[in-house]
Write an enzyme that holds these catalytic residues in place. Structure first.
Site, mmCIF file in Angstrom:
data_model
loop_
_atom_site.group_PDB
_atom_site.id
_atom_site.type_symbol
_atom_site.label_atom_id
_atom_site.label_comp_id
_atom_site.label_asym_id
_atom_site.label_seq_id
_atom_site.Cartn_x
_atom_site.Cartn_y
_atom_site.Cartn_z
ATOM 1 N N GLY A 60 0.797 -1.235 -0.226
ATOM 2 C CA GLY A 60 0.506 -0.075 0.184
ATOM 3 C C GLY A 60 1.461 1.110 -0.141
ATOM 4 N N LEU A 61 0.186 2.424 -0.100
ATOM 5 C CA LEU A 61 0.891 4.024 -0.414
ATOM 6 C C LEU A 61 1.756 4.251 1.534
ATOM 7 C CD1 LEU A 61 -1.443 5.565 -1.905
ATOM 8 C CD2 LEU A 61 0.475 5.615 -3.032
ATOM 9 N N SER A 62 2.332 4.658 0.831
ATOM 10 C CA SER A 62 3.434 5.100 2.072
ATOM 11 C C SER A 62 1.880 6.366 2.678
ATOM 12 C CB SER A 62 3.913 6.159 1.813
ATOM 13 O OG SER A 62 4.662 6.908 2.592
ATOM 14 N N SER A 64 -0.673 4.554 4.301
ATOM 15 C CA SER A 64 -1.538 4.035 3.995
ATOM 16 C C SER A 64 -1.854 2.519 5.411
ATOM 17 C CB SER A 64 -2.101 3.040 3.199
ATOM 18 O OG SER A 64 -0.604 2.020 3.206
ATOM 19 N N GLY A 65 -1.413 2.723 6.281
ATOM 20 C CA GLY A 65 -1.671 1.942 7.736
ATOM 21 C C GLY A 65 -0.903 0.442 7.859
ATOM 22 N N SER A 83 2.744 -0.474 8.286
ATOM 23 C CA SER A 83 3.260 -0.917 9.613
ATOM 24 C C SER A 83 2.671 -0.440 10.934
ATOM 25 C CB SER A 83 4.947 -0.253 9.821
ATOM 26 O OG SER A 83 6.007 0.184 8.846
ATOM 27 N N SER A 113 5.719 -1.286 -1.253
ATOM 28 C CA SER A 113 5.684 -3.163 -2.938
ATOM 29 C C SER A 113 5.297 -2.364 -4.036
ATOM 30 C CB SER A 113 5.387 -4.077 -2.865
ATOM 31 O OG SER A 113 4.541 -4.816 -1.592
#
Lengths: 213, 213
Positions: free
Chosen positions: B43-45, B47-48, B50, B117
């Protein structure tokens, strides 16, 4: 930019900031009943690294430990499939395996890495990236003549006929460990004795139960 | 060559032939009480990824599962420290992480890999190296405008000012999963709801206990 929909229920600060791992290594180790570590097996081809590594894995698993063997079969076609047999690639191979072994130890696992790893500097590099006491160098030591007589894959014979170049012990150096945590003279010990010697060490260093669970 | 000393006690054939791992994956999974798998968060930076990965790790650990999070913090300075931000390096980064995640799954662990990714081909490559059903793609999906508003590290702001090049979603593509095993709309779910949705899947696919142990 249009205002985005509000985040449901959760305050913004909690939802958005990347957090560190919420499970610590000590928590994992309490749960597993032993400490994580890297057992780094080094020695000549046919010295007995893989055989002892696999028997040790079985012995630890029977005791309820979390254990995993990293060897050439595990990484040659995967993690290190882009590497050839040049000197630079050999160093990089050991570096990567060392980093992966470290990750397994951080997960609380006893990771057994079994590679010829002939260069002292490569092994010392792995030692330096590990936390204190988590790296145990295991010198699987049989004299070259014994390994050459065993020669289960016929590699020494090929090396003597120059069909394999840069073969450790024949046409490339092997730098023996200076202060290995464990040394196994596999021309004198059998596999069970070698495994017991390591288990005795792990009992003290990693809290591995001596008796089978 | 001089005759080597006899091998003590152990027949030659047993001592010398490299053996395969003596502990099978099914044995490990019975011991752990759940199956091993790779949960691949994409997912995008912001996006949640981690945040959810770490909360999920804690939830699984409380249930007695063997779980480990692989993310940028774990590999950037270690396994992938030789890689830069070129396109080739980004592909290689995902390839290596995929291989390591596979090793953890082979050890019976639920491995959570959390990386932007952005390229479908990279994620599909990891899927292909895994045994059937062991790879679960988790699409952590928040609209770009939501991620950009969150922007906890100020990265989107820098990307808009061209201070960061090739930033996913702004100046580099993000190829959304076509058929992810799990999709989490993090603009609609909070972290606890997202974790529960994954746990519900893992209960069916990996035998994870639903209730806390």
């Amino acid at each position: 930019m249009a205002k985005s929909p509000p985040l449901k229920k959760l305050p913004k600060s909690k939802n958005l900031v990347a957090s560190v791992s919420t499970v610590s290594l000590p928590q994992r180790e309490v749960h597993n009943g032993h400490r994580g570590a890297v057992l780094w097996f080094t020695g000549l081809s046919a010295s007995g690294k893989s055989t002892i590594a696999n028997e040790l894995e079985a012995a630890l698993f029977k005791r309820g430990c979390h254990v995993f063997v990293l060897d050439g079969d595990r990484v040659r076609h995967g993690l290190c499939s882009d590497l050839d047999f040049s000197e630079a690639s050999r160093h990089e191979n050991i570096r990567r395996v060392g980093e992966v072994a470290k990750l397994f130890a951080e997960a609380g696992t006893i990771c057994i890495a079994a590679f010829i790893s002939p260069y002292r500097a490569d092994r010392d590099l792995v030692r330096t990236i590990m936390a204190g006491g988590k790296f145990l160098e295991v010198y699987v030591n049989a004299p070259l003549k014994v390994c050459e007589q065993r020669d289960p894959k016929g590699l020494y014979a090929k090396a003597r006929k120059h069909e394999i170049r840069n073969f450790t012990g024949i046409s490339a150096p092997y730098e023996a460990p200076l202060k290995p945590e464990i040394e196994l003279r596999t021309d004198k010990l059998n596999v069970a004795e070698a495994v017991d010697k390591i288990l005795s060490n792990l009992q003290k260093t990693c809290g591995v139960p001596w008796k089978k669970s």
